[in-house]
Design an enzyme around this catalytic site. Sequence first.
Site, PDB file in Angstrom:
ATOM      1  N   TYR A 160       1.328   1.995 -17.190  1.00  0.00           N
ATOM      2  CA  TYR A 160       2.007   1.183 -16.180  1.00  0.00           C
ATOM      3  C   TYR A 160       3.411   0.819 -16.650  1.00  0.00           C
ATOM      4  O   TYR A 160       4.386   0.938 -15.899  1.00  0.00           O
ATOM      5  CB  TYR A 160       1.190  -0.073 -15.896  1.00  0.00           C
ATOM      6  CG  TYR A 160       1.826  -1.009 -14.899  1.00  0.00           C
ATOM      7  CD1 TYR A 160       1.771  -0.730 -13.530  1.00  0.00           C
ATOM      8  CD2 TYR A 160       2.466  -2.168 -15.306  1.00  0.00           C
ATOM      9  CE1 TYR A 160       2.361  -1.583 -12.605  1.00  0.00           C
ATOM     10  CE2 TYR A 160       3.057  -3.029 -14.389  1.00  0.00           C
ATOM     11  CZ  TYR A 160       3.002  -2.733 -13.044  1.00  0.00           C
ATOM     12  OH  TYR A 160       3.586  -3.575 -12.129  1.00  0.00           O
ATOM     13  N   VAL A 161       3.534   0.395 -17.897  1.00  0.00           N
ATOM     14  CA  VAL A 161       4.840   0.042 -18.455  1.00  0.00           C
ATOM     15  C   VAL A 161       5.770   1.253 -18.447  1.00  0.00           C
ATOM     16  O   VAL A 161       6.937   1.169 -18.066  1.00  0.00           O
ATOM     17  CB  VAL A 161       4.678  -0.532 -19.877  1.00  0.00           C
ATOM     18  CG1 VAL A 161       6.031  -0.671 -20.572  1.00  0.00           C
ATOM     19  CG2 VAL A 161       3.973  -1.887 -19.827  1.00  0.00           C
TER      20      VAL A 161
END
Length: 256
Positions: A160-161
Amino acid sequence: MLDTGELLRDKVILITGASSGIGAAAAYVFAREGASVVLAARREERLGALVAELTDKGFEASAVVCDVTRAEDARRAVAHATERFGRLDGAFNNAGVGGDRTPLHEMGDEVYDAILDTNVRGLWNCLRAEIGAMLAGEGGAIVNNSSVGGLVAIPTAAPYVVSKHAVVGFTRAAADEYAHQGIRVNAVAPGLTRSELTVDWFARNPGLEEAVEATIPQARTAAPEEVAEAAAWLLSDRASYVTGTVLPVDGGYVNR
């Protein structure tokens, strides 16, 4: 005559991921500020209900079923906007997924693939279609939905990051490339926002909401409308000299 605000008056704006959360809030905020909105998402029934609610209130709204991971769907959504309203003035690229919190070394390929496919390839597909339409018209403005995860690390959320840092990269690259052609590209970086998924996450993890809020200077999560309001300003002519910016909407989280 319908009493709308001035911020987005007479603009045609496409919203992806519009069936819930920040996207659905954006539909109401943008319409209230005078825009004709085109809602794009995978959930046809929910889109239909939102369009009905908006048109019942006197707003201009239309919907198109769209899976942003498919380039042809992104092109079809943009074509729907231009055919229905004659042009595309703005786009809020909001579609995205999060994924479960898992240590990086335990995360499977399928998780990585699903997150990157939606958050990165999906944005890539949308930008190409939207920019093409805006170049054929009179320019426009685009706002991409990143995250505080696009600015700082979030433990146990590596894919996600990575994906949200990519959103920031796409935003800055496109802003630089198309500024001289009348297209502005910016991003919002929301902190934790009270979407349906967030509410469910808190319900399944007692004490988590309080723990999260303790990390935020304003000591609360965001309402979806607060993120939509920031996006509306960036899409408006009042932000005419703003491009390539990533605006945190996070209650001060990244400023700790």
